[in-house]
Structure formats: C-alpha cells, structure tokens
Design an enzyme around this catalytic site. Sequence first.
Site, PDB file in Angstrom:
ATOM      1  N   ASN A  17     118.752 134.050  48.314  1.00  0.00           N
ATOM      2  CA  ASN A  17     119.345 134.461  49.588  1.00  0.00           C
ATOM      3  C   ASN A  17     118.404 135.427  50.297  1.00  0.00           C
ATOM      4  O   ASN A  17     118.784 136.067  51.267  1.00  0.00           O
ATOM      5  CB  ASN A  17     120.708 135.137  49.376  1.00  0.00           C
ATOM      6  CG  ASN A  17     121.791 134.115  49.086  1.00  0.00           C
ATOM      7  OD1 ASN A  17     121.825 133.037  49.693  1.00  0.00           O
ATOM      8  ND2 ASN A  17     122.675 134.433  48.144  1.00  0.00           N
ATOM      9  N   ASN A  18     117.185 135.532  49.787  1.00  0.00           N
ATOM     10  CA  ASN A  18     116.200 136.437  50.382  1.00  0.00           C
ATOM     11  C   ASN A  18     115.721 135.840  51.719  1.00  0.00           C
ATOM     12  O   ASN A  18     115.053 134.801  51.750  1.00  0.00           O
ATOM     13  CB  ASN A  18     115.043 136.596  49.391  1.00  0.00           C
ATOM     14  CG  ASN A  18     113.960 137.515  49.908  1.00  0.00           C
ATOM     15  OD1 ASN A  18     113.474 137.361  51.022  1.00  0.00           O
ATOM     16  ND2 ASN A  18     113.574 138.467  49.078  1.00  0.00           N
ATOM     17  N   HIS A  20     113.524 136.721  53.880  1.00  0.00           N
ATOM     18  CA  HIS A  20     112.075 136.618  54.089  1.00  0.00           C
ATOM     19  C   HIS A  20     111.512 135.358  53.404  1.00  0.00           C
ATOM     20  O   HIS A  20     110.731 134.613  53.988  1.00  0.00           O
ATOM     21  CB  HIS A  20     111.383 137.871  53.543  1.00  0.00           C
ATOM     22  CG  HIS A  20     109.905 137.711  53.426  1.00  0.00           C
ATOM     23  ND1 HIS A  20     109.065 137.789  54.522  1.00  0.00           N
ATOM     24  CD2 HIS A  20     109.119 137.419  52.364  1.00  0.00           C
ATOM     25  CE1 HIS A  20     107.828 137.572  54.124  1.00  0.00           C
ATOM     26  NE2 HIS A  20     107.824 137.354  52.820  1.00  0.00           N
ATOM     27  N   LYS A  21     111.943 135.141  52.169  1.00  0.00           N
ATOM     28  CA  LYS A  21     111.451 133.957  51.438  1.00  0.00           C
ATOM     29  C   LYS A  21     111.904 132.667  52.117  1.00  0.00           C
ATOM     30  O   LYS A  21     111.140 131.709  52.233  1.00  0.00           O
ATOM     31  CB  LYS A  21     111.983 133.968  49.996  1.00  0.00           C
ATOM     32  CG  LYS A  21     111.386 135.051  49.116  1.00  0.00           C
ATOM     33  CD  LYS A  21     111.908 134.889  47.700  1.00  0.00           C
ATOM     34  CE  LYS A  21     111.484 135.996  46.783  1.00  0.00           C
ATOM     35  NZ  LYS A  21     112.024 135.854  45.423  1.00  0.00           N
ATOM     36  N   ASP A  77     110.058 132.719  40.591  1.00  0.00           N
ATOM     37  CA  ASP A  77     110.089 133.990  39.878  1.00  0.00           C
ATOM     38  C   ASP A  77     108.676 134.564  39.951  1.00  0.00           C
ATOM     39  O   ASP A  77     107.693 133.824  39.840  1.00  0.00           O
ATOM     40  CB  ASP A  77     110.534 133.815  38.426  1.00  0.00           C
ATOM     41  CG  ASP A  77     111.059 135.134  37.845  1.00  0.00           C
ATOM     42  OD1 ASP A  77     111.645 135.932  38.598  1.00  0.00           O
ATOM     43  OD2 ASP A  77     110.879 135.375  36.635  1.00  0.00           O
ATOM     44  N   THR A  78     108.615 135.875  40.165  1.00  0.00           N
ATOM     45  CA  THR A  78     107.320 136.529  40.373  1.00  0.00           C
ATOM     46  C   THR A  78     107.179 137.720  39.449  1.00  0.00           C
ATOM     47  O   THR A  78     108.167 138.403  39.160  1.00  0.00           O
ATOM     48  CB  THR A  78     107.199 137.008  41.841  1.00  0.00           C
ATOM     49  OG1 THR A  78     107.166 135.873  42.687  1.00  0.00           O
ATOM     50  CG2 THR A  78     105.940 137.829  42.068  1.00  0.00           C
ATOM     51  N   PHE A 160     107.183 145.322  50.294  1.00  0.00           N
ATOM     52  CA  PHE A 160     108.266 145.679  49.383  1.00  0.00           C
ATOM     53  C   PHE A 160     107.699 145.719  47.964  1.00  0.00           C
ATOM     54  O   PHE A 160     106.521 145.441  47.736  1.00  0.00           O
ATOM     55  CB  PHE A 160     109.423 144.657  49.478  1.00  0.00           C
ATOM     56  CG  PHE A 160     109.084 143.314  48.895  1.00  0.00           C
ATOM     57  CD1 PHE A 160     108.306 142.404  49.600  1.00  0.00           C
ATOM     58  CD2 PHE A 160     109.533 142.953  47.627  1.00  0.00           C
ATOM     59  CE1 PHE A 160     107.978 141.173  49.054  1.00  0.00           C
ATOM     60  CE2 PHE A 160     109.205 141.714  47.076  1.00  0.00           C
ATOM     61  CZ  PHE A 160     108.428 140.826  47.796  1.00  0.00           C
ATOM     62  N   GLY A 161     108.565 146.036  47.017  1.00  0.00           N
ATOM     63  CA  GLY A 161     108.160 146.025  45.603  1.00  0.00           C
ATOM     64  C   GLY A 161     106.920 146.873  45.358  1.00  0.00           C
ATOM     65  O   GLY A 161     106.853 148.040  45.770  1.00  0.00           O
ATOM     66  N   ARG A 189     102.867 134.166  46.391  1.00  0.00           N
ATOM     67  CA  ARG A 189     103.983 133.304  46.817  1.00  0.00           C
ATOM     68  C   ARG A 189     103.482 132.241  47.797  1.00  0.00           C
ATOM     69  O   ARG A 189     103.826 131.067  47.687  1.00  0.00           O
ATOM     70  CB  ARG A 189     105.081 134.150  47.458  1.00  0.00           C
ATOM     71  CG  ARG A 189     106.432 133.482  47.501  1.00  0.00           C
ATOM     72  CD  ARG A 189     107.568 134.426  47.815  1.00  0.00           C
ATOM     73  NE  ARG A 189     107.139 135.731  48.238  1.00  0.00           N
ATOM     74  CZ  ARG A 189     107.109 136.811  47.441  1.00  0.00           C
ATOM     75  NH1 ARG A 189     107.545 136.743  46.215  1.00  0.00           N
ATOM     76  NH2 ARG A 189     106.677 137.968  47.888  1.00  0.00           N
TER      77      ARG A 189
HETATM   78  P1  IMP Z   1     111.091 138.018  42.510  1.00  0.00           P
HETATM   79  O1  IMP Z   1     111.025 137.078  41.363  1.00  0.00           O
HETATM   80  O2  IMP Z   1     110.477 137.445  43.776  1.00  0.00           O
HETATM   81  O3  IMP Z   1     112.462 138.589  42.735  1.00  0.00           O
HETATM   82  O4  IMP Z   1     110.152 139.254  42.148  1.00  0.00           O
HETATM   83  C1  IMP Z   1     110.394 140.092  41.036  1.00  0.00           C
HETATM   84  C2  IMP Z   1     109.854 141.467  41.306  1.00  0.00           C
HETATM   85  O5  IMP Z   1     108.411 141.408  41.453  1.00  0.00           O
HETATM   86  C3  IMP Z   1     110.334 142.105  42.609  1.00  0.00           C
HETATM   87  O6  IMP Z   1     111.530 142.819  42.405  1.00  0.00           O
HETATM   88  C4  IMP Z   1     109.199 143.025  42.978  1.00  0.00           C
HETATM   89  O7  IMP Z   1     109.303 144.245  42.257  1.00  0.00           O
HETATM   90  C5  IMP Z   1     107.982 142.291  42.470  1.00  0.00           C
HETATM   91  N1  IMP Z   1     107.378 141.484  43.545  1.00  0.00           N
HETATM   92  C6  IMP Z   1     107.554 140.167  43.769  1.00  0.00           C
HETATM   93  N2  IMP Z   1     106.832 139.759  44.817  1.00  0.00           N
HETATM   94  C7  IMP Z   1     106.191 140.860  45.284  1.00  0.00           C
HETATM   95  C8  IMP Z   1     105.309 141.082  46.366  1.00  0.00           C
HETATM   96  O8  IMP Z   1     104.946 140.184  47.152  1.00  0.00           O
HETATM   97  N3  IMP Z   1     104.873 142.340  46.520  1.00  0.00           N
HETATM   98  C9  IMP Z   1     105.229 143.360  45.699  1.00  0.00           C
HETATM   99  N4  IMP Z   1     106.072 143.213  44.689  1.00  0.00           N
HETATM  100  C10 IMP Z   1     106.544 141.963  44.466  1.00  0.00           C
END
Ligand code: IMP
Length: 203
Positions: A17-18, A20-21, A77-78, A160-161, A189
């Site tokens: 539901n992000n 931006h993504k 997943d990141t 972010f992050g 991404r």
């Molecule tokens: P998600 O799987 O996209 O939710 O990413 C997991 C976590 O990795 C996030 O909560 C952030 O802390 C970090 N993260 C993911 N993508 C990025 C980014 O593009 N920049 C900085 N942190 C990121």
Amino acid sequence: MDCNSSENKATLVFATNNAHKLEEVRAIIGDRFEIKSLDDIGCHDDIPETADTLQGNALQKARYIKDKFGYDCFADDTGLICSALNGEPGVRSARYANDNNHEHDSEANMKLLLKNLSDKNDRSAYFMTVIALIYQGQTYTFNGVVNGVISHEKHGDGGFGYDPIFVPEGYDKTFAELGNEIKNTISHRARAVAKLDEFLKSC
Ligand code: IMP
C-alpha cells in the site's frame, strides 16, 4: 492472456500500500497492466514476512496473495547489506533497532548502524531489492542492487529509511541529498522493477 494489449489490461496485484512504490511501478508497467494495491483488492491482513532471506519474504508475500485472493501478483522485499557486519541489517533492515517494533523507526535504525560501524574500516554496503512474481502459474524472482558506502553521519533530508547515510557508488552525496530524481534512476528498487518490466514485455 495477451499482456501487451492495452485495451483489455490484465490485472496484477502489487502486494503493497506504499503510495511511492505504487506510483513508481505504475509509471513503468501501468500502460500494460492494471496494477492493484492491497487496499484495491480489500486485503487488510498483516501479511507474514517471517522468512530469513529477502527472497523468502518476497515469495511468502506473493504466495499469500495468490493463495488467498487468486490474483497474479508480485511482492518486494529490500535490505541494506553491510560487509563489515556480516550482512546486517539485511532482512532485518526495517526493524534493526527493535525487533518487536512494527513501526519502522528509521532514526533508531540509523543510529544503531552508525554505532555498529564506528570501529570498522570497511563501510561498504549495498541495497538489494528482490521482487517475487507469480504469473500464469509460474514463479519468478528479480534482483536489483546498488553498491555504496555508509557515511559517518547523516546528510540530507530527502528520502526515507537509511537514505541519509547511504552514499551510492559514483556519487559523493547520500541518497537523501541526491533526491528522488537521481535515486529513482539508480536505485536497487528501480533496477529490480526494470527487470520485472523487461520480463513482462517479453510475454
Ligand atoms: P521494504 O522491504 O521496501 O519495506 O524495505 C525494508 C526496509 O529497508 C525499510 O523499512 C527501510 O528501512 C529500508 N529501505 C528499503 N528501501 C530503502 C531505500 O530506498 N532507502 C533507504 N532505506 C530503504
């Protein structure tokens, strides 16, 4: 199913539901697919992410949607992988500072990472995104990576992050300083989505 037909677009669920993504992905493949979010399909579940790898989590989320809602779908997943920390925070990137915290506390995460790297010479790191796609009965995964280093302190307000402490290779500014326009052309991404796009175009 003809995935190149723009008149009768096939539906693909992106298990997020992000906003931006969703915007990023719709801009790339939205002309050929109707990209639905979790909200769009009425999924308000806390989808389990209990695997110990990024790929495992992406697959787990995509399979959950396919099994419960029946849609072809993809999930991502990141993680941020630091060489000197044996790959940490990795799959725990979102909850690095607090395993029990469902709210992602980026400030606490960055603070802990800077502390854990404070006595290390090797500050190399990379972001990796894994996208798992379930499409027409088959499962596929696509990886996107961006290499870089972790700065000694935070710089910049954007993103972010971990963006304020990640300096991508070839640049001397953090993702937070570089801004989304540059980030979106080189990010982990963006690279994973480009591979997904390439694959879907070949259908
Ligand atoms: P998600 O799987 O996209 O939710 O990413 C997991 C976590 O990795 C996030 O909560 C952030 O802390 C970090 N993260 C993911 N993508 C990025 C980014 O593009 N920049 C900085 N942190 C990121």
